[in-house]
Write an enzyme that holds these catalytic residues in place. Sequence first.
Site, mmCIF file in Angstrom:
data_model
loop_
_atom_site.group_PDB
_atom_site.id
_atom_site.type_symbol
_atom_site.label_atom_id
_atom_site.label_comp_id
_atom_site.label_asym_id
_atom_site.label_seq_id
_atom_site.Cartn_x
_atom_site.Cartn_y
_atom_site.Cartn_z
ATOM 1 N N ASP A 45 0.574 -1.285 -0.288
ATOM 2 C CA ASP A 45 -0.180 0.008 0.351
ATOM 3 C C ASP A 45 1.016 1.278 0.398
ATOM 4 O O ASP A 45 0.473 2.628 -0.458
ATOM 5 C CB ASP A 45 -1.121 0.239 0.928
ATOM 6 C CG ASP A 45 -0.412 -0.310 2.311
ATOM 7 O OD1 ASP A 45 1.063 0.136 2.571
ATOM 8 O OD2 ASP A 45 -1.397 -0.302 3.557
ATOM 9 N N SER A 46 2.288 1.331 -0.059
ATOM 10 C CA SER A 46 2.895 1.815 -0.361
ATOM 11 C C SER A 46 2.578 3.122 -1.383
ATOM 12 O O SER A 46 3.281 4.201 -1.703
ATOM 13 C CB SER A 46 4.288 1.639 0.159
ATOM 14 O OG SER A 46 4.860 0.756 -0.931
ATOM 15 N N ASP A 84 -0.476 -6.427 -0.042
ATOM 16 C CA ASP A 84 -1.052 -5.726 1.228
ATOM 17 C C ASP A 84 -2.811 -5.256 1.289
ATOM 18 O O ASP A 84 -3.228 -5.299 0.426
ATOM 19 C CB ASP A 84 -0.695 -3.897 1.463
ATOM 20 C CG ASP A 84 0.931 -3.468 1.840
ATOM 21 O OD1 ASP A 84 0.973 -5.151 2.985
ATOM 22 O OD2 ASP A 84 1.266 -2.928 2.194
ATOM 23 N N LYS A 112 -0.529 -9.361 3.340
ATOM 24 C CA LYS A 112 -0.013 -9.202 4.595
ATOM 25 C C LYS A 112 -1.263 -7.589 5.270
ATOM 26 O O LYS A 112 -1.504 -7.258 4.903
ATOM 27 C CB LYS A 112 1.373 -7.742 4.134
ATOM 28 C CG LYS A 112 2.017 -7.828 4.944
ATOM 29 C CD LYS A 112 3.334 -7.158 4.354
ATOM 30 C CE LYS A 112 3.714 -5.852 3.801
ATOM 31 N NZ LYS A 112 3.067 -5.142 4.721
ATOM 32 N N GLU A 114 -1.202 -5.148 8.829
ATOM 33 C CA GLU A 114 -1.054 -5.173 9.911
ATOM 34 C C GLU A 114 -1.441 -4.534 11.333
ATOM 35 O O GLU A 114 -2.474 -4.652 11.199
ATOM 36 C CB GLU A 114 -0.280 -3.821 9.508
ATOM 37 C CG GLU A 114 0.615 -3.447 8.171
ATOM 38 C CD GLU A 114 0.507 -1.452 7.834
ATOM 39 O OE1 GLU A 114 -0.013 -0.485 9.304
ATOM 40 O OE2 GLU A 114 0.720 -1.309 7.194
ATOM 41 N N GLU A 181 9.203 -3.891 11.131
ATOM 42 C CA GLU A 181 9.742 -2.288 10.459
ATOM 43 C C GLU A 181 10.543 -1.676 11.579
ATOM 44 O O GLU A 181 9.799 -1.293 12.689
ATOM 45 C CB GLU A 181 8.407 -1.538 10.244
ATOM 46 C CG GLU A 181 8.475 -1.154 9.096
ATOM 47 C CD GLU A 181 7.775 -0.183 8.047
ATOM 48 O OE1 GLU A 181 7.771 1.282 7.882
ATOM 49 O OE2 GLU A 181 7.203 -0.773 7.588
#
Length: 264
Positions: A45-46, A84, A112, A114, A181
């Site tokens: 999602d960067s 993501d 992925k 978070e 991270e």
Amino acid sequence: MKPTTIASLQKYKQDKKRFATITAYDYSFAKLFADEGLNVMLVGDSLGMTVQGHDSTLPVTVADIAYHTAAVRRGAPNCLLLADLPFMAYATPEQAFENAATVMRAGANMVKIEGGEWLVETVKMLTERAVPVCGHLGLTPQSVNIFGGYKVQGRGNEASDRLLSDALALEAAGAQLLVLECVPVELAKRITEALAIPVIGIGAGNVTDGQILVMHDAFGITGGHIPKFAKNFLAETGDIRAAVRQYMAEVESGVYPGEEHSFH
């Protein structure tokens, strides 16, 4: 070429063979990475920041991720492709499953997400329904408004113990990979050694099983702030294919990330 799988990464961990991974967002770069042997990619999602020009990852939608996942899959048919689930795409286990199905149909091998122990039920549900999960702990960019910015996480005994506990909980729930991270090297080492699943670091020192970089950071084309852990491999080589090969070689040998890219 034989497909790279989750089992491939598990074998790397067992053999203590470090591996490199990278973000990818389109067909052309995905094909270039695969051609050079870089076979683990993340549609992150960067892309909200690097591709769309937002100041955070929060505006990214599931449709955005699915679109870019399909493009990357066409460029790298045999890669292990992570995608993501973006902000608010997995607030409940049911929502997570529905959105995971969308990105898996687009070509992802794994999703992925978070967060820590609060995700245990979600990870269990996805895993039981044949959706492989990669966890993400430490600096989780979707929580930027809670953290008050992009800061190193897991410093101090209480914070580090909590992250280790989160990592073990995600693994027990069925997660098959973990991204760490922006955490101190010492904590990254503890977590990597405590888990049976492979751990991929970004800003976590060279003690994890694998490394990941945002593609734009690896090639020095990020506008604005450059993270401490980033290295511009293109500046050293002058050729993008050579830069990919150098990134892989430095990760595999443990040269990158160096002390100058790490936190304590």
